[in-house]
Design a protein around this motif. Structure first.
Motif, PDB file in Angstrom:
ATOM      1  N   MET A  44      -8.726 -10.802 -49.762  1.00  0.00           N
ATOM      2  CA  MET A  44     -10.137 -11.792 -49.878  1.00  0.00           C
ATOM      3  C   MET A  44     -10.842 -11.363 -48.773  1.00  0.00           C
ATOM      4  SD  MET A  44      -8.321 -15.252 -51.418  1.00  0.00           S
ATOM      5  CE  MET A  44      -9.642 -16.192 -50.826  1.00  0.00           C
ATOM      6  N   ASN A  45     -10.375 -11.331 -47.624  1.00  0.00           N
ATOM      7  CA  ASN A  45     -11.142 -10.903 -46.449  1.00  0.00           C
ATOM      8  C   ASN A  45     -11.841  -9.527 -46.616  1.00  0.00           C
ATOM      9  OD1 ASN A  45     -10.361 -13.447 -45.311  1.00  0.00           O
ATOM     10  ND2 ASN A  45      -9.129 -12.515 -43.896  1.00  0.00           N
ATOM     11  N   THR A  46     -10.976  -8.741 -46.976  1.00  0.00           N
ATOM     12  CA  THR A  46     -11.567  -7.289 -47.191  1.00  0.00           C
ATOM     13  C   THR A  46     -12.909  -7.429 -48.111  1.00  0.00           C
ATOM     14  OG1 THR A  46      -9.381  -6.301 -46.596  1.00  0.00           O
ATOM     15  CG2 THR A  46     -11.293  -5.009 -47.866  1.00  0.00           C
ATOM     16  N   ASN A  47     -12.643  -8.158 -49.288  1.00  0.00           N
ATOM     17  CA  ASN A  47     -13.594  -8.253 -50.197  1.00  0.00           C
ATOM     18  C   ASN A  47     -14.835  -9.098 -49.644  1.00  0.00           C
ATOM     19  OD1 ASN A  47     -14.641  -7.937 -53.054  1.00  0.00           O
ATOM     20  ND2 ASN A  47     -14.128 -10.240 -53.479  1.00  0.00           N
ATOM     21  N   LYS A  48     -14.637  -9.851 -49.064  1.00  0.00           N
ATOM     22  CA  LYS A  48     -15.747 -10.645 -48.339  1.00  0.00           C
ATOM     23  C   LYS A  48     -16.379  -9.824 -47.534  1.00  0.00           C
ATOM     24  CE  LYS A  48     -13.836 -15.269 -48.936  1.00  0.00           C
ATOM     25  NZ  LYS A  48     -13.221 -16.560 -48.196  1.00  0.00           N
ATOM     26  N   GLN A  53     -21.215  -6.736 -46.064  1.00  0.00           N
ATOM     27  CA  GLN A  53     -21.885  -5.260 -45.806  1.00  0.00           C
ATOM     28  C   GLN A  53     -22.794  -4.711 -46.796  1.00  0.00           C
ATOM     29  OE1 GLN A  53     -21.176  -3.359 -42.941  1.00  0.00           O
ATOM     30  NE2 GLN A  53     -22.794  -2.309 -43.615  1.00  0.00           N
ATOM     31  N   ASN A  54     -22.557  -5.020 -47.993  1.00  0.00           N
ATOM     32  CA  ASN A  54     -23.530  -4.914 -48.827  1.00  0.00           C
ATOM     33  C   ASN A  54     -24.816  -5.446 -49.087  1.00  0.00           C
ATOM     34  OD1 ASN A  54     -21.721  -3.040 -50.277  1.00  0.00           O
ATOM     35  ND2 ASN A  54     -21.004  -4.405 -52.024  1.00  0.00           N
ATOM     36  N   LYS A  55     -24.672  -6.803 -48.724  1.00  0.00           N
ATOM     37  CA  LYS A  55     -25.993  -7.611 -48.384  1.00  0.00           C
ATOM     38  C   LYS A  55     -26.699  -7.112 -47.117  1.00  0.00           C
ATOM     39  CE  LYS A  55     -24.405 -11.827 -50.738  1.00  0.00           C
ATOM     40  NZ  LYS A  55     -24.109 -13.086 -50.769  1.00  0.00           N
ATOM     41  N   GLU A  56     -25.913  -6.692 -46.020  1.00  0.00           N
ATOM     42  CA  GLU A  56     -26.717  -6.373 -44.985  1.00  0.00           C
ATOM     43  C   GLU A  56     -27.307  -4.969 -45.350  1.00  0.00           C
ATOM     44  OE1 GLU A  56     -23.637  -5.669 -41.899  1.00  0.00           O
ATOM     45  OE2 GLU A  56     -23.731  -8.070 -41.473  1.00  0.00           O
ATOM     46  N   ASN A  57     -26.933  -4.012 -45.974  1.00  0.00           N
ATOM     47  CA  ASN A  57     -27.384  -2.801 -46.753  1.00  0.00           C
ATOM     48  C   ASN A  57     -28.473  -3.056 -47.382  1.00  0.00           C
ATOM     49  OD1 ASN A  57     -25.503  -1.307 -45.334  1.00  0.00           O
ATOM     50  ND2 ASN A  57     -24.299  -1.047 -47.194  1.00  0.00           N
TER      51      ASN A  57
END
Length: 78
Positions: A44-48, A53-57
């Motif tokens: 779950m942490n990896t997914n979060k 990261q996707n949102k930052e990108n």
């Protein structure tokens, strides 16, 4: 004081051994459950982290697009 026979001592030892074995089996089950919960939590942490990261990108990409549009507007106004 009455001395215990060898059979009584063996029976008591077997009883204690059975009790300890049941405790060990219970602890193994608890460890397996905790290991599973830890694995799920890590996933779950990896997914979060990936979502963040996707949102930052996306934010960086949008910021770049806005800057380019502002440059175009500035050039058109000149």
């Amino acid at each position: 004081m009455e001395e215990k026979t060898i059979d009584q001592v063996k029976a008591e030892a077997q009883s204690v051994q059975s009790f300890l074995q049941s405790i060990i089996e219970d602890l193994k089950g608890q460890i397996a459950n905790l290991s599973h919960e830890l694995a799920v939590q890590r996933a779950m942490n990896t997914n979060k982290e990936q979502v963040i990261q996707n949102k930052e990108n996306n934010i960086e990409e949008l910021t770049t697009k806005i800057m380019k549009l502002e440059e175009k507007l500035t050039k058109q106004e000149e």
